[in-house]
Write a protein that holds these residues in place. Structure first.
Motif, PDB file in Angstrom:
ATOM      1  N   UNK A 179       0.817  -1.213   0.000  1.00  0.00           N
ATOM      2  CA  UNK A 179       0.000   0.000   0.000  1.00  0.00           C
ATOM      3  C   UNK A 179       0.851   1.264   0.000  1.00  0.00           C
ATOM      4  N   UNK A 180       2.088   1.160   0.479  1.00  0.00           N
ATOM      5  CA  UNK A 180       2.903   2.360   0.652  1.00  0.00           C
ATOM      6  C   UNK A 180       4.043   2.514  -0.349  1.00  0.00           C
ATOM      7  N   UNK A 181       4.410   1.445  -1.028  1.00  0.00           N
ATOM      8  CA  UNK A 181       5.538   1.508  -1.955  1.00  0.00           C
ATOM      9  C   UNK A 181       5.389   2.588  -3.022  1.00  0.00           C
ATOM     10  N   UNK A 182       4.204   2.780  -3.643  1.00  0.00           N
ATOM     11  CA  UNK A 182       4.098   3.814  -4.665  1.00  0.00           C
ATOM     12  C   UNK A 182       4.386   5.226  -4.145  1.00  0.00           C
ATOM     13  N   UNK A 183       4.157   5.475  -2.860  1.00  0.00           N
ATOM     14  CA  UNK A 183       4.388   6.804  -2.297  1.00  0.00           C
ATOM     15  C   UNK A 183       5.698   6.903  -1.526  1.00  0.00           C
ATOM     16  N   UNK A 184       6.385   5.778  -1.368  1.00  0.00           N
ATOM     17  CA  UNK A 184       7.573   5.761  -0.525  1.00  0.00           C
ATOM     18  C   UNK A 184       8.737   6.523  -1.129  1.00  0.00           C
ATOM     19  N   UNK A 185       8.690   6.800  -2.443  1.00  0.00           N
ATOM     20  CA  UNK A 185       9.771   7.568  -3.059  1.00  0.00           C
ATOM     21  C   UNK A 185       9.874   8.956  -2.445  1.00  0.00           C
ATOM     22  N   UNK A 186       8.755   9.470  -1.911  1.00  0.00           N
ATOM     23  CA  UNK A 186       8.798  10.776  -1.235  1.00  0.00           C
ATOM     24  C   UNK A 186       9.641  10.704   0.024  1.00  0.00           C
ATOM     25  N   UNK A 187       9.614   9.549   0.713  1.00  0.00           N
ATOM     26  CA  UNK A 187      10.447   9.376   1.903  1.00  0.00           C
ATOM     27  C   UNK A 187      11.921   9.325   1.525  1.00  0.00           C
ATOM     28  N   UNK A 188      12.238   8.654   0.416  1.00  0.00           N
ATOM     29  CA  UNK A 188      13.615   8.619  -0.070  1.00  0.00           C
ATOM     30  C   UNK A 188      14.073  10.021  -0.434  1.00  0.00           C
ATOM     31  N   UNK A 189      13.208  10.758  -1.111  1.00  0.00           N
ATOM     32  CA  UNK A 189      13.526  12.131  -1.517  1.00  0.00           C
ATOM     33  C   UNK A 189      13.786  13.007  -0.303  1.00  0.00           C
ATOM     34  N   UNK A 190      12.937  12.894   0.710  1.00  0.00           N
ATOM     35  CA  UNK A 190      13.100  13.705   1.921  1.00  0.00           C
ATOM     36  C   UNK A 190      14.385  13.350   2.654  1.00  0.00           C
TER      37      UNK A 190
END
Length: 337
Positions: free
Chosen positions: A13-24
Motif C-alpha cells: 500500500x505504501x511503496x508507490x508513495x515511498x519515493x517521497x520518503x527517499x527524496x526527503x
C-alpha cells in the motif's frame, strides 16, 4: 493458498508513495553535508540508499509479475497520473541521492545515478494529465521537482568533474523547471493550503529545489571553466535570491495555514512536508555559500534542525504504522472502523 503477510500488505500500500520518503531523506543528507555534519549526512544517505534499493526491487518485482498487462493500466482513470507522479518523484529522489554521493566524494556513483534518472525523466514528463481542467493537489509540482533535481545533480557533477557541457545542460534544465513550476501553479488547487494532508507543501518544496539548483549552478563556475559571463552570473544570482525569498514566503504561508487549520492526523503524504523543510534548509545553506551571505547560514541551520525533527516524527509514524500492520488484531480492529 495463504494470502500476503501483514507486513507485505503494508508495504504494497505504501511503496508507490515511498519515493517521497527517499527524496526527503536524501535531501536531508545534502543539507546536513552543507551544514558541516558529515557523519550525520552519511547516515541519512545510507538510509535513503537502502530505501531506494527497496523501491527498485519492488518496482522490478511488480514489473515482472505484471508482464505485458501494464499497458491496460494506462486507461484506468487516475492510475496513470499516480504512476507518473511516483516515477517523477523517483527521478527527483535518484538525482538527490546522486548529489549526496557526489558530496561524499563518490563521483562515479553520482554519475551512475544520473544516467537512469535522465532516461526515466522524459517518460512520465510527456504523459498528459487525465483529470482535464480539474484543479490538482501538490503532486502537480512533481514535474518541476524531477527537472530541478536533475539540474542540481548536473551542476554538482559539473563542479566536481570540471565538465562545462554538464553545467550548461543543467542550466537548460533549471530554466525548464521554472517554466514547469509556473504551469503547475496554474493547475494547483489553492484550497489544498487549508485542506491538504501534507503534499500541498510541495508548492514550497519545488521552489526550494529550484533555489538549490540556482545556487549549485553559481557555485559550479570557476576560473578554469568560465561558465557564465558577468551578465549571466548576475541573472542567476538575482533569480536564485528571488526563488529563495519566494520559498521562505511560501513556507511561512503554509505554516500559518497549518496553525489556523490544524491537521493532526498522520499521513504518508507528510513526507512531502519533511522534504520541503529539508530542501528549504539546503537551499538557504547553498545560497549562503554561493553568494557569501553569512547570516543565511544561521537561518539554514535552524531550518535544518526543524527538518530533522520533522523527519524523526515521520519516521516514528512509519514504524508505528508498520507495527500496527504486523499485529493482525490491530489491523482487523482498524478495518471495522
Amino acid at each position: 493458498m495463504p494470502g500476503p503477510s501483514p507486513s507485505t500488505a503494508w508495504w504494497a500500500q505504501r511503496a508507490p508513495s515511498a519515493s517521497a520518503a527517499v527524496l526527503a531523506t536524501g535531501t536531508l543528507s545534502v543539507g546536513l553535508d552543507l551544514a558541516g555534519y558529515g557523519g550525520l549526512s552519511r547516515i541519512a544517505l545510507g538510509l535513503a540508499c537502502a530505501a531506494w534499493l527497496m523501491l527498485a526491487a519492488d518496482f522490478t518485482l511488480r514489473l515482472l509479475s505484471t508482464g505485458t498487462k501494464w499497458r491496460a493500466y494506462a486507461g484506468v482513470p487516475g492510475l496513470a497520473d499516480t504512476v507518473a507522479t511516483a516515477a517523477l518523484t523517483t527521478v527527483a529522489a535518484t538525482a538527490v541521492l546522486g548529489t549526496g554521493f557526489s558530496a561524499a566524494g563518490s563521483q562515479s556513483l553520482a554519475a551512475a545515478l544520473l544516467v537512469p534518472a535522465v532516461l526515466l525523466w522524459p517518460v512520465p514528463l510527456a504523459l498528459p494529465a487525465q483529470d482535464g481542467e480539474r484543479r490538482r493537489p501538490g503532486t502537480v509540482f512533481a514535474r518541476c521537482m524531477a527537472t530541478q533535481g536533475l539540474a542540481v545533480l548536473g551542476a554538482t557533477l559539473a563542479a566536481a568533474e570540471s565538465a562545462a557541457w554538464l553545467a550548461h545542460a543543467a542550466l537548460v534544465l533549471f530554466w525548464l523547471g521554472l517554466v514547469l513550476y509556473v504551469l503547475a501553479l496554474a493547475g494547483f488547487d489553492v484550497r489544498q493550503v487549508a485542506e491538504g494532508r501534507g503534499d500541498h507543501w510541495l508548492a514550497g518544496g519545488a521552489l526550494a529545489l529550484s533555489a538549490l539548483a540556482g545556487a549549485r549552478l553559481i557555485s559550479s563556475d570557476s576560473a578554469r571553466l568560465y561558465l557564465w559571463n558577468v551578465d549571466d552570473r548576475g541573472i542567476l544570482r538575482h533569480v536564485t535570491v528571488v526563488l529563495l525569498v519566494l520559498t521562505l514566503a511560501c513556507c511561512a504561508v503554509l505554516l500559518a495555514a497549518e496553525f489556523l487549520r490544524p491537521r493532526p492526523r498522520a499521513d504518508i503524504r507528510r513526507w512531502a512536508t519533511v522534504f520541503t523543510w529539508a530542501t528549504t534548509a539546503a537551499a538557504a545553506l547553498a545560497v549562503a555559500a554561493a553568494l557569501d551571505v553569512s547570516w543565511l547560514d544561521g537561518l539554514g541551520e535552524v531550518l535544518l534542525w526543524v527538518a530533522v525533527a520533522a523527519w524523526l516524527a515521520a519516521t516514528a509514524w512509519a514504524f508505528a504504522s508498520a507495527r500496527a500492520y504486523a499485529v493482525p488484531g490491530r489491523v482487523r480492529s482498524r478495518a471495522r472502523r
